[in-house]
Design an enzyme around this catalytic site. Sequence first.
Site, mmCIF file in Angstrom:
data_model
loop_
_atom_site.group_PDB
_atom_site.id
_atom_site.type_symbol
_atom_site.label_atom_id
_atom_site.label_comp_id
_atom_site.label_asym_id
_atom_site.label_seq_id
_atom_site.Cartn_x
_atom_site.Cartn_y
_atom_site.Cartn_z
ATOM 1 N N ASP A 89 2.226 2.077 3.833
ATOM 2 C CA ASP A 89 1.303 3.220 3.823
ATOM 3 C C ASP A 89 2.044 4.540 3.632
ATOM 4 O O ASP A 89 1.605 5.592 4.114
ATOM 5 C CB ASP A 89 0.445 3.266 5.085
ATOM 6 C CG ASP A 89 -0.853 4.060 4.894
ATOM 7 O OD1 ASP A 89 -1.162 4.430 3.741
ATOM 8 O OD2 ASP A 89 -1.546 4.312 5.894
ATOM 9 N N HIS A 124 -2.350 -3.192 4.667
ATOM 10 C CA HIS A 124 -1.561 -2.331 5.559
ATOM 11 C C HIS A 124 -2.197 -2.317 6.955
ATOM 12 O O HIS A 124 -2.852 -1.378 7.349
ATOM 13 C CB HIS A 124 -1.391 -0.920 4.985
ATOM 14 C CG HIS A 124 -2.651 -0.165 4.673
ATOM 15 N ND1 HIS A 124 -3.664 -0.654 3.903
ATOM 16 C CD2 HIS A 124 -3.042 1.097 5.026
ATOM 17 C CE1 HIS A 124 -4.631 0.238 3.787
ATOM 18 N NE2 HIS A 124 -4.275 1.319 4.475
ATOM 19 N N HIS A 167 0.838 -1.206 0.000
ATOM 20 C CA HIS A 167 0.000 0.000 0.000
ATOM 21 C C HIS A 167 0.867 1.246 0.000
ATOM 22 O O HIS A 167 1.625 1.496 0.941
ATOM 23 C CB HIS A 167 -0.903 0.017 1.227
ATOM 24 C CG HIS A 167 -2.003 1.021 1.132
ATOM 25 N ND1 HIS A 167 -3.227 0.745 0.560
ATOM 26 C CD2 HIS A 167 -2.068 2.313 1.525
ATOM 27 C CE1 HIS A 167 -3.996 1.813 0.608
ATOM 28 N NE2 HIS A 167 -3.309 2.791 1.188
ATOM 29 N N HIS A 186 -13.180 1.982 3.829
ATOM 30 C CA HIS A 186 -12.125 2.847 4.357
ATOM 31 C C HIS A 186 -12.539 3.214 5.783
ATOM 32 O O HIS A 186 -12.864 2.306 6.555
ATOM 33 C CB HIS A 186 -11.887 4.068 3.444
ATOM 34 C CG HIS A 186 -10.659 4.834 3.817
ATOM 35 N ND1 HIS A 186 -10.681 6.159 4.178
ATOM 36 C CD2 HIS A 186 -9.352 4.444 3.910
ATOM 37 C CE1 HIS A 186 -9.453 6.566 4.479
ATOM 38 N NE2 HIS A 186 -8.626 5.543 4.327
ATOM 39 N N GLU A 212 -8.922 1.559 -2.436
ATOM 40 C CA GLU A 212 -9.020 1.595 -0.976
ATOM 41 C C GLU A 212 -10.419 2.027 -0.542
ATOM 42 O O GLU A 212 -10.679 3.172 -0.253
ATOM 43 C CB GLU A 212 -7.961 2.531 -0.390
ATOM 44 C CG GLU A 212 -7.855 2.416 1.116
ATOM 45 C CD GLU A 212 -6.722 3.231 1.696
ATOM 46 O OE1 GLU A 212 -6.362 2.979 2.861
ATOM 47 O OE2 GLU A 212 -6.199 4.121 0.997
ATOM 48 N N ASP A 246 0.314 5.514 -1.098
ATOM 49 C CA ASP A 246 -0.674 6.519 -1.488
ATOM 50 C C ASP A 246 -0.095 7.640 -2.337
ATOM 51 O O ASP A 246 -0.655 8.751 -2.360
ATOM 52 C CB ASP A 246 -1.325 7.107 -0.232
ATOM 53 C CG ASP A 246 -2.461 6.255 0.293
ATOM 54 O OD1 ASP A 246 -3.412 6.012 -0.467
ATOM 55 O OD2 ASP A 246 -2.403 5.829 1.464
ATOM 56 N N HIS A 276 -8.686 -1.872 7.344
ATOM 57 C CA HIS A 276 -9.717 -0.838 7.569
ATOM 58 C C HIS A 276 -11.070 -1.398 7.995
ATOM 59 O O HIS A 276 -11.931 -0.617 8.419
ATOM 60 C CB HIS A 276 -9.917 0.042 6.325
ATOM 61 C CG HIS A 276 -8.932 1.155 6.204
ATOM 62 N ND1 HIS A 276 -8.957 2.263 7.020
ATOM 63 C CD2 HIS A 276 -7.882 1.327 5.372
ATOM 64 C CE1 HIS A 276 -7.966 3.074 6.688
ATOM 65 N NE2 HIS A 276 -7.287 2.527 5.699
#
Length: 402
Positions: free
Chosen positions: A326, A218, A23, A156, A129, A25, A197
């Site tokens: 992350d 993650h 993961h 999420h 995500e 971003d 999540h």
Amino acid sequence: MTSSSYEAEARELLAEFPVVDGHNDLPWAMREKARYDLDAVDVAGDRTGELHTDIPRLRKGGVGAQFWSVYVPSDLGPEENAVAATLEQIDFVGQLLARYPKDLAPACTADEMEAARAEGRIASLMGAEGGQSIANSLGTLRALYALGVRYMTLTHNHNLRWADSATDEPRVGGLSAFGREVVREMNRLGMLVDLSHVAATTMHAALEVAEAPVVFSHSSSRAVCDHPRNIPDDVLALLPANGGVAMATFVPKFVLPDAVAWTQAADENLRAHGLHHLDTTPAAMRLHEQFEAAHPRPVATSATVADHLDHMREVAGVDHVGIGGDFDGTAFTPSDLSDVAGYPNLLAELRARGWSRADLAKLTWQNAVRTLRSAEDAARGLQAGRGPSLATIEQLDGPPQA
């Protein structure tokens, strides 16, 4: 052995078995910082101080495959469209791969990951995500798969009509009937079901339905740091039978108990200034710096993350652990895992704790590749027996509740 010897061992291992990170971003960070403009923020050069991620540091960190998150917030306003925003994220990943073809290789399968490794390029996959990206539509789910998305995190930070999030009040008790159908359709496609999540009840419900391995892209251990974003031991214990992989994250508030309360206060400080608590823009970071000056921040290290991996290996087994940093999705990082160049520090710490070369090869490369390959194998079998699901959320769950 000395710490430098362990680091040398780590770098040698990464040359053969590079990191598959679950993961990152960068796509959303590029949207926030430059509206996706790679001329304005060219990641072919060192972007330290702006981003956690660029190509030189990916190389330095020994990254061989990256799941780029095509994230969109779960609390988008009514003027915004989650599906359109997800498509913009996918489009950016396409721009990224087209601009840097010598370093980044498009990948949708385990075989393509292996081919990229053989070529010395970084295999680039995508993960969506949050189920907000499909807008309650299995047809949209299939469209994302056709565009190359190879995992979807079921939620999420907020509940959906069909799935409960770890950080929201329970709504459907895990997964609704439609939520279970989403899992089945993901399995039929060969899209990994990502259980980061989600609420623990959702984890259990998905594992009960799953006909293919799952992934936690993650998440770390709840027994080591009692945060709802982490994985309880009773769920970790189910991974061997499922065949999936839990990819430990580096986010301090998820791995360091002392950081949980501090981060809550720092997040509230951002909100008090009208900013989103996940904001990492320069204005948000200045506010964080001011807050930290008055309230010293508890600092995680690679040893903190290693504590999680030690426990996760003990409960789930070494065949079911991985890494999902992350990066560029968090304001704070551990001191010696501050960006994508830091993975050798984590491997050196684990080597010093007695993890073997074979253990580390599973952690970095082999477990993630095996999990995707197993999902592909399961999909071929499932597709032989059933076609695309035409179910709707209204058919299975009824009209939305007020």
